[in-house]
Design an enzyme around this catalytic site. Structure first.
Site, PDB file in Angstrom:
ATOM      1  N   GLN A 158       3.752 -10.201  13.289  1.00 11.01           N
ATOM      2  CA  GLN A 158       3.804  -9.054  13.764  1.00 11.01           C
ATOM      3  C   GLN A 158       2.593  -8.423  14.521  1.00 11.01           C
ATOM      4  O   GLN A 158       2.201  -7.433  14.956  1.00 11.01           O
ATOM      5  CB  GLN A 158       4.477  -7.746  13.088  1.00 11.01           C
ATOM      6  CG  GLN A 158       4.128  -6.902  11.884  1.00 11.01           C
ATOM      7  CD  GLN A 158       4.953  -6.453  11.198  1.00 11.01           C
ATOM      8  OE1 GLN A 158       6.044  -6.599  10.702  1.00 11.01           O
ATOM      9  NE2 GLN A 158       5.190  -5.124  10.629  1.00 11.01           N
ATOM     10  N   GLN A 165      11.788   1.307  16.119  1.00  9.08           N
ATOM     11  CA  GLN A 165      11.821  -0.035  14.952  1.00  9.08           C
ATOM     12  C   GLN A 165      12.547   0.533  14.375  1.00  9.08           C
ATOM     13  O   GLN A 165      13.176  -0.296  14.541  1.00  9.08           O
ATOM     14  CB  GLN A 165       9.981   0.368  14.246  1.00  9.08           C
ATOM     15  CG  GLN A 165      10.664  -0.447  12.580  1.00  9.08           C
ATOM     16  CD  GLN A 165       9.483  -1.144  11.537  1.00  9.08           C
ATOM     17  OE1 GLN A 165       8.907  -1.522  12.029  1.00  9.08           O
ATOM     18  NE2 GLN A 165       9.654  -0.275  10.829  1.00  9.08           N
ATOM     19  N   ALA A 217       0.630  -1.564   0.190  1.00 11.65           N
ATOM     20  CA  ALA A 217       0.065  -0.050   0.004  1.00 11.65           C
ATOM     21  C   ALA A 217       0.947   1.491  -0.189  1.00 11.65           C
ATOM     22  O   ALA A 217       1.229   1.881   0.830  1.00 11.65           O
ATOM     23  CB  ALA A 217      -0.870  -0.123   1.110  1.00 11.65           C
ATOM     24  N   HIS A 249       6.964   5.505   1.550  1.00 13.86           N
ATOM     25  CA  HIS A 249       7.462   4.500   0.365  1.00 13.86           C
ATOM     26  C   HIS A 249       8.337   4.899   0.110  1.00 13.86           C
ATOM     27  O   HIS A 249       9.433   4.564  -0.182  1.00 13.86           O
ATOM     28  CB  HIS A 249       7.053   3.692   0.793  1.00 13.86           C
ATOM     29  CG  HIS A 249       6.190   3.030   1.678  1.00 13.86           C
ATOM     30  ND1 HIS A 249       4.923   3.252   1.603  1.00 13.86           N
ATOM     31  CD2 HIS A 249       6.656   2.251   2.901  1.00 13.86           C
ATOM     32  CE1 HIS A 249       4.281   2.248   2.912  1.00 13.86           C
ATOM     33  NE2 HIS A 249       5.699   1.809   3.181  1.00 13.86           N
ATOM     34  N   GLN A 272      11.880   6.998   9.856  1.00 14.22           N
ATOM     35  CA  GLN A 272      11.388   7.951  10.524  1.00 14.22           C
ATOM     36  C   GLN A 272      10.650   8.032  11.341  1.00 14.22           C
ATOM     37  O   GLN A 272      10.455   7.664  12.577  1.00 14.22           O
ATOM     38  CB  GLN A 272      12.569   8.980  10.829  1.00 14.22           C
ATOM     39  CG  GLN A 272      12.023  10.024  11.954  1.00 14.22           C
ATOM     40  CD  GLN A 272      13.293   9.958  12.941  1.00 14.22           C
ATOM     41  OE1 GLN A 272      13.635   9.520  13.353  1.00 14.22           O
ATOM     42  NE2 GLN A 272      12.742   9.933  14.353  1.00 14.22           N
ATOM     43  N   LYS A 273       9.367   7.523  10.641  1.00 19.35           N
ATOM     44  CA  LYS A 273       7.752   7.462  10.796  1.00 19.35           C
ATOM     45  C   LYS A 273       7.453   6.714  12.313  1.00 19.35           C
ATOM     46  O   LYS A 273       7.051   6.598  13.615  1.00 19.35           O
ATOM     47  CB  LYS A 273       6.813   7.287  10.202  1.00 19.35           C
ATOM     48  CG  LYS A 273       6.137   6.973  10.348  1.00 19.35           C
ATOM     49  CD  LYS A 273       4.587   8.081  10.426  1.00 19.35           C
ATOM     50  CE  LYS A 273       3.632   7.110  11.109  1.00 19.35           C
ATOM     51  NZ  LYS A 273       3.112   5.945  10.907  1.00 19.35           N
ATOM     52  N   ASP A 274       8.394   4.947  12.096  1.00 21.45           N
ATOM     53  CA  ASP A 274       8.336   4.111  12.973  1.00 21.45           C
ATOM     54  C   ASP A 274       9.762   4.185  13.577  1.00 21.45           C
ATOM     55  O   ASP A 274      11.080   3.575  13.824  1.00 21.45           O
ATOM     56  CB  ASP A 274       8.409   2.700  12.501  1.00 21.45           C
ATOM     57  CG  ASP A 274       7.189   3.037  11.765  1.00 21.45           C
ATOM     58  OD1 ASP A 274       5.740   2.547  12.596  1.00 21.45           O
ATOM     59  OD2 ASP A 274       6.824   3.353  10.200  1.00 21.45           O
ATOM     60  N   ARG A 310      -2.095   2.828   6.918  1.00 21.47           N
ATOM     61  CA  ARG A 310      -3.905   3.060   7.459  1.00 21.47           C
ATOM     62  C   ARG A 310      -4.418   4.489   7.759  1.00 21.47           C
ATOM     63  O   ARG A 310      -5.700   4.306   7.977  1.00 21.47           O
ATOM     64  CB  ARG A 310      -3.446   2.625   9.036  1.00 21.47           C
ATOM     65  CG  ARG A 310      -2.392   1.090   9.238  1.00 21.47           C
ATOM     66  CD  ARG A 310      -2.074   0.927  10.416  1.00 21.47           C
ATOM     67  NE  ARG A 310      -2.418  -0.127  10.705  1.00 21.47           N
ATOM     68  CZ  ARG A 310      -0.872  -1.127  10.996  1.00 21.47           C
ATOM     69  NH1 ARG A 310       0.065  -0.138  11.104  1.00 21.47           N
ATOM     70  NH2 ARG A 310      -0.864  -2.651  11.299  1.00 21.47           N
TER      71      ARG A 310
HETATM   72  P1  AMP Z   1       4.919  -0.001   6.782  1.00 25.42           P
HETATM   73  O1  AMP Z   1       4.495  -0.527   5.341  1.00 25.42           O
HETATM   74  O2  AMP Z   1       4.446   0.458   6.898  1.00 25.42           O
HETATM   75  O3  AMP Z   1       5.746  -1.550   7.489  1.00 25.42           O
HETATM   76  O4  AMP Z   1       6.804   0.730   6.286  1.00 25.42           O
HETATM   77  C1  AMP Z   1       7.543   0.277   5.919  1.00 25.42           C
HETATM   78  C2  AMP Z   1       8.860   1.291   5.777  1.00 25.42           C
HETATM   79  O5  AMP Z   1       8.447   2.189   5.521  1.00 25.42           O
HETATM   80  C3  AMP Z   1       9.450   1.792   7.294  1.00 25.42           C
HETATM   81  O6  AMP Z   1      10.945   1.351   7.362  1.00 25.42           O
HETATM   82  C4  AMP Z   1       8.530   2.933   7.314  1.00 25.42           C
HETATM   83  O7  AMP Z   1       8.815   3.384   8.759  1.00 25.42           O
HETATM   84  C5  AMP Z   1       8.374   3.650   6.134  1.00 25.42           C
HETATM   85  N1  AMP Z   1       7.734   4.564   6.767  1.00 25.42           N
HETATM   86  C6  AMP Z   1       5.584   3.716   6.279  1.00 25.42           C
HETATM   87  N2  AMP Z   1       5.738   6.174   6.373  1.00 25.42           N
HETATM   88  C7  AMP Z   1       5.995   6.574   6.851  1.00 25.42           C
HETATM   89  C8  AMP Z   1       6.614   8.207   6.690  1.00 25.42           C
HETATM   90  N3  AMP Z   1       5.161   8.326   6.531  1.00 25.42           N
HETATM   91  N4  AMP Z   1       7.614   8.705   6.398  1.00 25.42           N
HETATM   92  C9  AMP Z   1       8.835   7.928   6.434  1.00 25.42           C
HETATM   93  N5  AMP Z   1       9.137   6.875   6.288  1.00 25.42           N
HETATM   94  C10 AMP Z   1       7.484   5.835   6.179  1.00 25.42           C
END
Ligand code: AMP
Length: 291
Positions: free
Chosen positions: A69, A161, A40, A45, A156-158, A195
Site C-alpha cells: 500500500q 478506507q 506504532a 488503535h 473513522q480516521k481513515d 505519522r
Molecule cells: P494504521 O496503523 O495507521 O494503518 O491504522 C490502523 C487502524 O487504526 C485503521 O483502521 C485506522 O483507521 C485506525 N486509526 C488510526 N488512527 C486513528 C485515530 N486517530 N482514531 C481512530 N482510529 C484510528
C-alpha cells in the site's frame, strides 16, 4: 479520552508466521474480533481495541507495515516500527493474540492477484496515492482469511478506507462484520496518527489547521455544502500562507456511502475530508456530518 487506570491484563500470545497464527487461533473460543494495524500503536488503535472488546469474546491485533500500500517515494522504509512497545499496548488493552508477520511470510512470492477497489478507490486518497486502496484491500482480505474473525474493527480516521472495506465485505460476501471506532485526537485536537511522530514542533502547530478547518466547516453545516466548504477553505488558505506552510492535496465534502462529492442540495450522511502536507509529512483528517 482513553482510560489507562485499568490493571494490565495477561500478555497476549505472539504469532510471527501464518502457521503459528493458525495454531494459536484454534485456542480462541467464542466470537473473535480482528484489529488490523501497521503498529506504532497510539490512542486511535486503543479505541479500536476497546470496540473489539465490546464486540467479541477475544480479539487479535495484527501489526504489519504492508509494502503493497506504499507508493514509490512514500515512507515505507522510515515508517515507525516498535513491536515491544506495541505488545505492551496490546497487553494493556487485553488482546488475546498479536499477529506480526514478516513481509516474506505475507508475500512469499509476487502478489499477482489483488483486490480492485473500483471507482470509489480512485478518488481522493486513491487519486493522490495510486494503488493505495488496492494494497489495503488486498492485505485486509489476506488478514481476514488468515485470522477468520467474526468482526473486524476499523477507524473513522481513515473514512474512505472504512467505507471501502465495508463495500468489499458486502460486494464479495465476506463472512465478517465490519465495526467502526470514532477518531481519537491528541489533546491539541490533531488526529492521533503514527505519522505525527515525523512532525517537528513548528510543523505540528501548522498541522493543527486541518482539525480547525474541519471544525469550522462543521460549525457552518446549517449553511449547506457551499458554506461548509468555504468556511473550511478559509482556514486552510490562511494555513497555506503560514510558516511552515500547509499544502492541501484536497478538501472535499462527500456522500458517506459513495464518496462522491455532494450536490448543493444534498441531504443525508456526508463526510468533510482533508488531506495536506506539512514539510515531508502527509496528514489526513475528516469529520462526519449529517446535512
Ligand atoms: P494504521 O496503523 O495507521 O494503518 O491504522 C490502523 C487502524 O487504526 C485503521 O483502521 C485506522 O483507521 C485506525 N486509526 C488510526 N488512527 C486513528 C485515530 N486517530 N482514531 C481512530 N482510529 C484510528
Amino acid at each position: 479520552m482513553i482510560d489507562r487506570t485499568q490493571t494490565p491484563r495477561t500478555a497476549p500470545a505472539l504469532a510471527r508466521t501464518p502457521e503459528e497464527l493458525a495454531h494459536l487461533r484454534l485456542e480462541l473460543g467464542g466470537r473473535v474480533a480482528l484489529v488490523p494495524t501497521m503498529g506504532a500503536l497510539h490512542d486511535g488503535h486503543r479505541a479500536l481495541m476497546a470496540t473489539a472488546r465490546e464486540q467479541a469474546d477475544a480479539f487479535v491485533v495484527s501489526v504489519f507495515v504492508n509494502p503493497l500500500q506504499f507508493g514509490p517515494g512514500e515512507d515505507y522504509e522510515r515508517y515507525p516500527r516498535d513491536l515491544d512497545a506495541d505488545m505492551a499496548v496490546c497487553a494493556e488493552e487485553g488482546a488475546a493474540l498479536v499477529f506480526a508477520p514478516s513481509v516474506e511470510d505475507m508475500y512469499p512470492g509476487e502478489q499477482i492477484v489483488r483486490i480492485d477497489p473500483g471507482a470509489m478507490g480512485r478518488v481522493l486518497e486513491g487519486e493522490f496515492r495510486p494503488g493505495f486502496f488496492s494494497g489495503v484491500l488486498t492485505v485486509v482480505n489476506k488478514l481476514f482469511n488468515l485470522v477468520r474473525p467474526d468482526v473486524a474493527v476499523f477507524g473513522q480516521k481513515d473514512a474512505q478506507q472504512l467505507a471501502l472495506v465495508r463495500r468489499m465485505a458486502r460486494d464479495l460476501n465476506m463472512p465478517v462484520a465490519i465495526a467502526a471506532a470514532p477518531t481519537m485526537r491528541d489533546p491539541d485536537n490533531l488526529a492521533s496518527s503514527s505519522r505525527n511522530a515525523y512532525l517537528a514542533p513548528e510543523e505540528r502547530r501548522s498541522a493543527l489547521a486541518l482539525s480547525r478547518a474541519l471544525l469550522s466547516g462543521a460549525d457552518a453545516s446549517v449553511t449547506g455544502p457551499v458554506g461548509i466548504l468555504s468556511a473550511a477553505r478559509a482556514v486552510l488558505d490562511e494555513a497555506a500562507a503560514g510558516d511552515p506552510p500547509v499544502t492541501v492535496d484536497y478538501l472535499s465534502l462527500v456522500d458517506a456511502n459513495t464518496f462522491a462529492e455532494v450536490p448543493g442540495d444534498f441531504r443525508g450522511d456526508a463526510v468533510l475530508l482533508v488531506a495536506a502536507r506539512v514539510g515531508q509529512t502527509r496528514l489526513i483528517d475528516n469529520v462526519p456530518l449529517t446535512l
